[in-house]
Motif scaffolding. Structure first.
Motif, PDB file in Angstrom:
ATOM      1  N   TYR A   1      -5.720  -5.729  -2.867  1.00  0.00           N
ATOM      2  CA  TYR A   1      -6.067  -5.415  -1.481  1.00  0.00           C
ATOM      3  C   TYR A   1      -5.246  -4.207  -1.005  1.00  0.00           C
ATOM      4  N   ASN A   2      -3.939  -4.219  -1.337  1.00  0.00           N
ATOM      5  CA  ASN A   2      -3.061  -3.123  -0.905  1.00  0.00           C
ATOM      6  C   ASN A   2      -3.452  -1.797  -1.551  1.00  0.00           C
TER       7      ASN A   2
ATOM      8  N   HIS B   1      -0.172  -2.891   6.094  1.00  0.00           N
ATOM      9  CA  HIS B   1      -1.622  -2.713   6.200  1.00  0.00           C
ATOM     10  C   HIS B   1      -1.979  -1.766   7.339  1.00  0.00           C
ATOM     11  N   ASN B   2      -0.968  -0.992   7.798  1.00  0.00           N
ATOM     12  CA  ASN B   2      -1.130  -0.014   8.873  1.00  0.00           C
ATOM     13  C   ASN B   2      -1.606  -0.627  10.180  1.00  0.00           C
ATOM     14  N   ARG B   3      -1.160  -1.847  10.405  1.00  0.00           N
ATOM     15  CA  ARG B   3      -1.414  -2.485  11.700  1.00  0.00           C
ATOM     16  C   ARG B   3      -0.104  -2.530  12.468  1.00  0.00           C
TER      17      ARG B   3
ATOM     18  N   SER C   1      -8.006   3.965   0.960  1.00  0.00           N
ATOM     19  CA  SER C   1      -8.622   4.289   2.246  1.00  0.00           C
ATOM     20  C   SER C   1      -7.760   5.316   3.010  1.00  0.00           C
ATOM     21  N   GLU C   2      -6.440   5.127   2.972  1.00  0.00           N
ATOM     22  CA  GLU C   2      -5.538   6.082   3.647  1.00  0.00           C
ATOM     23  C   GLU C   2      -5.622   7.451   2.984  1.00  0.00           C
TER      24      GLU C   2
ATOM     25  N   ALA D   1       0.845  -1.203   0.000  1.00  0.00           N
ATOM     26  CA  ALA D   1       0.000   0.000   0.000  1.00  0.00           C
ATOM     27  C   ALA D   1       0.879   1.251   0.000  1.00  0.00           C
TER      28      ALA D   1
ATOM     29  N   VAL E   1      -6.180  -0.488   0.540  1.00  0.00           N
ATOM     30  CA  VAL E   1      -5.655   0.128   1.771  1.00  0.00           C
ATOM     31  C   VAL E   1      -5.152   1.539   1.461  1.00  0.00           C
TER      32      VAL E   1
ATOM     33  N   ASP F   1      -5.239   5.005  13.499  1.00  0.00           N
ATOM     34  CA  ASP F   1      -6.404   5.817  13.104  1.00  0.00           C
ATOM     35  C   ASP F   1      -6.454   7.144  13.852  1.00  0.00           C
TER      36      ASP F   1
ATOM     37  N   ARG G   1      -5.020 -12.777   0.789  1.00  0.00           N
ATOM     38  CA  ARG G   1      -4.812 -11.334   0.971  1.00  0.00           C
ATOM     39  C   ARG G   1      -3.337 -10.952   0.863  1.00  0.00           C
TER      40      ARG G   1
END
Ligand SMILES: [Zn+2]
Length: 559
Positions: free
Chosen positions: A186-187, A532-534, A193-194, A91, A190, A286, A176
């Motif tokens: 998928y990336n 994935h920003n986790r 969304s960011e 991403a 992400v 977030d 994924r």
């Protein structure tokens, strides 16, 4: 064109289309060290899927053009595999495209031309032949289409079966993370969304207040400086043990406070710099879109704030957090970091404010390294502008080391400028945003921002300096800095350290995360913000292979 488009039949066009799409799939199967049967499934499923896709229209040229997003993913993936040696498009890579500037992109693209030539040679003729077929209304025979569709569907299902029977229970995660192009798609989601969250940052953070107060106000003038380094890895600093003399000036100083055990929270600039400027923990990603950053904090505490950058505004989180500063200055070409020092010196002279914060966003060691320093700093030679290839590693490393040598000079000049302000309480903290791979130990790893993290991308250079007046006024903070030299930390500490240095308090500031605090307590875990920003615990991050763990241990970084 190597072959006349007319001589290629619709059947052959479909086969070439599938083969071109399979190129990154096959390379990934060889580069990703996934379990054998998972690798098999990750080849067989796309092979079936692409074959089925290619058979969906009678005019195979149409399917090639409908498949343009797949071609884009494949071409992009081939280029990244050339650059990083492994890993799917992250991403961050999609966001890097949005946040890079044309000069930066040009410097990089100009030096990875073998990969660019390869994708142009493979994919452009394919699109051209497909275009000719569409114009000539060339059709695939019905029976062949049915056969292709049946073979594609069967192959795809066989791949699914292999995956299920591989004994892995995390099939969803494999699809994924491992199955190209599902993982790249998928990336991309992400990244979109960011990008949306960034777009709405001004509204989502509008009511945020730090509720800050300045608890110690000495009678003298106060100046605090945060220098954000760029792509500066600890292992290439003489101060942190590198055998080359890359820090001849700083090494002579006896008033520096090194932090030699800091890893970054992210290996991509557009993520790591906002995290440096923000109070949010790695695990609260977030929250990044709801809180303001260091300039807003210092504004609330009554400081005049400057954000002086040698990198171009990108409309990304860095600029959105920076825009609260009272004075925002972006440097023009040639983007040498001494320009930042000049702007800071000018402001110190012209601005009569008693309390000032400077944030200097350097260009440091950003690729292409050779452009980051004036020629008189070309001490390690040859440092020619060369293409990104392992065989050029020595010249690339020389240029990189020269950029560190220049950073040494720039930091020494910043310190000298601050040191000359007698009777001023001044402190500076330097911290790089992430490190860099330089084909170390002969590995095909270069640059930063790759999905699979390495020691050299994570362990960054950081240090602090305090003026004699500051040392007198805040001796306990200075002593704590010395005590905390080798404590484990991530770049999360920087916000809290700078706030604590300036004696600013707020419900969002944690003294136990400050490197100038005797109560510093790292806790037990080094967190990292993954693709994935986790937030993942580095000691459990499956992207770090055994060989890389040995390198971390070799340099004394406990995961
Ligand atoms: Zn960076």
């Amino acid at each position: 064109m190597f072959l006349s488009a007319r001589r290629i039949t619709p059947k052959h066009l479909s086969y070439i289309f599938v083969a071109a799409l399979m190129l990154p799939v096959v390379i990934l199967a060889l580069s990703e060290h996934t379990p054998f049967w998972v690798s098999v499934a990750c080849v067989v499923m796309p092979l079936g899927g692409y074959t089925l896709f290619a058979s969906l229209a009678r005019r195979s040229g149409v399917m090639v053009w409908i498949g343009l997003p797949l071609i884009f993913f494949s071409a992009f993936q081939v280029v990244l595999l050339y650059l990083f040696g492994n890993s799917v498009i992250a991403a961050d890579m999609f966001l890097n495209i949005l946040t890079t500037n044309p000069t930066e992109a040009g410097e990089l693209l100009g030096n990875i031309y073998p990969a660019l030539v390869a994708v142009v040679v493979i994919y452009i003729p394919l699109l051209w032949v497909a275009f000719v077929h569409i114009r000539k209304r060339r059709l695939m025979r019905h029976r062949l289409r049915v056969k292709m569709a049946a073979a594609g569907a069967t192959t795809f299902l066989a791949g699914c079966l292999v995956l299920v029977l591989s004994g892995r229970y995390d099939v969803g995660r494999i699809v994924r993370d491992e199955l190209f192009p599902a993982n790249a798609t998928y990336n991309l989601g992400v990244a979109i969304s960011e990008a949306r969250k960034i777009k709405h940052f001004n509204e989502s953070s509008a009511n945020f207040r730090f509720r800050a107060s300045h608890t110690a106000t000495p009678k003298c003038r106060e100046i605090y400086v945060l220098v954000i380094g760029e792509a500066s890895r600890a292992a290439s600093w003489q101060l942190f043990g590198y055998e080359r003399a890359t820090n001849p000036l700083l090494s002579r100083r006896d008033d520096l406070y090194l932090f030699d055990n800091i890893t970054t929270q992210s290996n991509a600039t557009h993520k790591s710099v906002p995290l440096l400027l923000s109070s949010v923990h790695t695990s609260q990603h977030d929250e990044l879109y709801r809180r303001k950053g260091i300039p807003a904090l210092f504004n609330e505490a009554g400081f005049t704030t400057y954000f002086i950058s040698n990198q171009q505004p990108q409309g990304a989180m860095i600029d959105l957090l920076a825009c609260d500063a009272h004075h925002i200055i972006y440097m023009d070409s040639p983007h040498l970091d001494m320009q930042l020092v000049g702007a800071m010196r000018h402001a110190i002279k012209e601005d009569a404010s008693q309390k000032i914060l400077f944030i200097l966003h350097t260009y440091g060691s950003h690729y292409s390294y050779r452009h980051r320093y004036p020629r008189e700093f070309a001490r390690f030679v040859p440092d020619n502008e060369v293409s990104v290839r392992r065989r050029n590693a020595e010249m690339i490393r020389n240029a990189y080391d020269n950029s560190i040598l220049y950073t040494d000079f720039v930091l020494n000049e910043i310190i000298s400028s601050l040191d000359s302000l007698e009777g001023t309480s001044t402190a500076m903290i330097y911290c790089a945003d992430h490190g860099e791979d330089l084909f170390d130990e002969g590995k095909r790893r270069f640059l930063h921002s790759s999905p699979k993290v390495t020691y050299h991308q994570l362990h960054i250079a950081s240090l602090a300096w305090f003026s004699p007046t500051y040392r007198e006024l805040f001796s306990e903070k200075v002593e704590a800095a010395a005590l905390n030299k080798s404590v484990p930390a991530t770049t999360y500490a920087v916000f809290h350290t700078l706030a604590d240095m300036a004696s600013i308090t707020s419900p969002y500031i944690e003294p136990r995360s400050s490197l100038v605090n005797t109560y510093y307590d790292f806790g037990a875990v080094r967190y990292y913000l993954n693709g994935h920003n986790r937030a993942v615990k580095l000691n459990e991050e499956i992207g770090i292979d055994q060989e890389e763990r040995v390198t971390f241990a070799h340099y004394g970084i406990k995961l």
